[in-house]
Design a protein around this motif. Structure first.
Motif, PDB file in Angstrom:
ATOM      1  N   VAL A   1       0.836  -1.204   0.000  1.00  8.10           N
ATOM      2  CA  VAL A   1       0.000   0.000   0.000  1.00  8.10           C
ATOM      3  C   VAL A   1       0.871   1.254   0.000  1.00  8.10           C
ATOM      4  O   VAL A   1       0.599   2.214  -0.728  1.00  8.10           O
ATOM      5  CB  VAL A   1      -0.975  -0.004   1.204  1.00  8.10           C
TER       6      VAL A   1
ATOM      7  N   LEU B   1       2.257   1.782  -3.466  1.00 10.33           N
ATOM      8  CA  LEU B   1       1.255   2.108  -4.487  1.00 10.33           C
ATOM      9  C   LEU B   1       0.491   3.398  -4.209  1.00 10.33           C
ATOM     10  O   LEU B   1      -0.105   3.965  -5.124  1.00 10.33           O
ATOM     11  CB  LEU B   1       0.258   0.955  -4.636  1.00 10.33           C
TER      12      LEU B   1
ATOM     13  N   VAL C   1      -6.313  -1.351  -2.837  1.00  9.56           N
ATOM     14  CA  VAL C   1      -5.351  -2.454  -2.951  1.00  9.56           C
ATOM     15  C   VAL C   1      -5.953  -3.733  -2.366  1.00  9.56           C
ATOM     16  O   VAL C   1      -5.825  -4.815  -2.948  1.00  9.56           O
ATOM     17  CB  VAL C   1      -4.021  -2.100  -2.242  1.00  9.56           C
TER      18      VAL C   1
ATOM     19  N   THR D   1      -8.599  -5.176  -4.730  1.00 10.18           N
ATOM     20  CA  THR D   1      -7.974  -5.618  -5.981  1.00 10.18           C
ATOM     21  C   THR D   1      -7.242  -6.938  -5.783  1.00 10.18           C
ATOM     22  O   THR D   1      -7.386  -7.862  -6.588  1.00 10.18           O
ATOM     23  CB  THR D   1      -6.997  -4.546  -6.515  1.00 10.18           C
TER      24      THR D   1
ATOM     25  N   CYS E   1      -5.405   0.031 -10.094  1.00 15.88           N
ATOM     26  CA  CYS E   1      -4.532  -0.611  -9.109  1.00 15.88           C
ATOM     27  C   CYS E   1      -3.622  -1.645  -9.780  1.00 15.88           C
ATOM     28  O   CYS E   1      -2.430  -1.722  -9.466  1.00 15.88           O
ATOM     29  CB  CYS E   1      -5.370  -1.248  -8.006  1.00 15.88           C
TER      30      CYS E   1
ATOM     31  N   ILE F   1       0.394  -1.674  -9.798  1.00 16.70           N
ATOM     32  CA  ILE F   1       1.187  -2.832  -9.365  1.00 16.70           C
ATOM     33  C   ILE F   1       2.218  -3.183 -10.425  1.00 16.70           C
ATOM     34  O   ILE F   1       3.401  -3.405 -10.127  1.00 16.70           O
ATOM     35  CB  ILE F   1       0.279  -4.045  -9.052  1.00 16.70           C
TER      36      ILE F   1
END
Length: 120
Positions: A10, A13, A37, A40, A70, A74
């Motif tokens: 987290v 991102l 997150v 997802t 997301c 990533i």
């Protein structure tokens, strides 16, 4: 995934997933990067989008928009590099062939299998 790893993901991102808080509140509610997150990762692990949308109160269009954002974050933040040179591909193919050959030795003199019944 343990909590410390989740928090690390987290944190990495978050800059890519931040939203304007006031604009989000006017549009139906702020969805934090940790929530984004979380659902997802759960969805990519096989969770039902219907269950996740209901649990987190996210509309269908927002759910898919946020999961796509997301996933893009990533991929950008945690890149995976593949060696696609001919030598590397040949080595991978040889390794896969050895694994298959080792597995097949378990079933000697078997020509097929129908519904779990071996045919000799």
């Amino acid at each position: 995934m343990d909590h410390a790893t989740f928090e690390f993901v987290v944190e990495r991102l978050s800059p890519r997933l931040q939203r304007d808080f006031l604009q989000s509140e006017r549009g139906g509610g702020y969805i934090s990067p940790s929530l984004q997150v979380g659902f997802t990762i759960r969805w990519m692990a096989g969770g039902s989008s219907l269950d996740l949308r209901e649990r987190y109160g996210v509309s269908r269009s927002s759910f898919y928009k946020l999961t796509n954002e997301c996933i893009d974050a990533i991929v950008a933040e945690f890149p995976i590099e593949f060696d696609l040179s001919p030598a590397a591909l040949k080595a991978r193919a040889a390794h896969f062939g050895l694994r298959q050959h080792a597995f097949m030795r378990v079933f000697k003199k078997v020509i097929g299998c129908i519904d779990g019944i071996l045919i000799k």
